[in-house]
Write a protein that holds these residues in place. Structure first.
Motif, short mmCIF file in Angstrom:
data_model
loop_
_atom_site.label_atom_id
_atom_site.label_comp_id
_atom_site.label_asym_id
_atom_site.label_seq_id
_atom_site.Cartn_x
_atom_site.Cartn_y
_atom_site.Cartn_z
N TYR A 1 0.83 -1.21 0.00
CA TYR A 1 0.00 0.00 0.00
C TYR A 1 0.86 1.26 0.00
N GLY B 1 -3.09 -4.35 -1.67
CA GLY B 1 -2.45 -3.13 -1.20
C GLY B 1 -2.34 -2.07 -2.28
N VAL C 1 -5.75 2.27 3.99
CA VAL C 1 -5.24 0.91 4.10
C VAL C 1 -6.13 0.04 4.99
#
Length: 210
Positions: A54, A136, A146
């Motif tokens: 992410y 991600g 996230v």
């Protein structure tokens, strides 16, 4: 992420030696501690990879995508070709396909070993790395927090915990049924592999034409 998106991704995460290991551990000598350690180890590795992907995606992405549109198309096409080859090879060698030898030791596994196994299987297994990275980077590309990956992580862990939860809820009936499921998956491991590959083929085709 919607449940319709999360479910197939979670199935991909656990299909194969992951769910088979969970079944073995649910029928092991220290099944409660082993199963809990296995799921906890898996939660650590899945969360770690999703978070790293992410933040890398957030820093590298340009125009809402980690790669340019053309590069993504080429990559997806290459992945599709590879998946088709792997599916063919898996079918061709189906009569000699066997589960990893280390699975035979899971009946006497320790919680420490189960923790490591959960971390490694869900964090190092190629299909799981690809899936977690996909989650991600998808969230990063869409400017989503996230924490939206929590549903994906939770459903994956729930699938891994199902064998031990069934023993907890059903007792002797589950203890009788799970070895049969385990033996079937042992004898038909190539089918499990093909199912995982087909799921990835579907996801790749969706990326190409969706």
């Amino acid at each position: 992420m919607s449940l319709a998106t999360v479910l197939p991704l979670a199935v991909v995460m656990v299909a194969g030696p992951q769910i088979l290991s969970a079944i073995f551990l649910a029928t092991s000598e220290q099944w409660r501690r082993n199963s809990a350690a296995f799921v906890f180890g898996a939660s650590l590795s899945i969360s770690l990879i999703v978070v790293v992907a992410y933040f890398l995606g957030s820093n590298v992405s340009s125009g809402g995508s980690l790669l340019g549109t053309r590069a993504q198309t080429v990559l997806n096409a290459a992945v599709l070709v590879l998946l088709v080859y792997v599916a063919f090879d898996t079918y061709r060698t189906r009569n000699v396909s066997e589960p990893p030898k280390w699975m035979g030791t899971l009946s006497t596994a320790t919680p420490r070993f189960s923790l490591k196994l959960g971390f490694l299987l869900l964090g190092v297994f190629p299909t799981d790395i690809i899936t977690s990275v996909t989650v991600g980077t998808y969230l990063a590309a869409n400017d989503a927090p996230v924490t939206d990956a929590s549903g994906f992580v939770a459903v994956t862990l729930l699938f891994l915990a199902l064998p031990s939860l069934s023993v907890l809820a059903l007792g002797k009936r589950a203890e009788t049924a799970l070895p049969k499921v385990r033996d079937w998956m042992n004898d038909n491991s190539w089918l499990v592999s093909e199912a995982v590959i087909l799921l990835f083929v579907g996801l790749t085709l969706n990326n190409l034409f969706g």
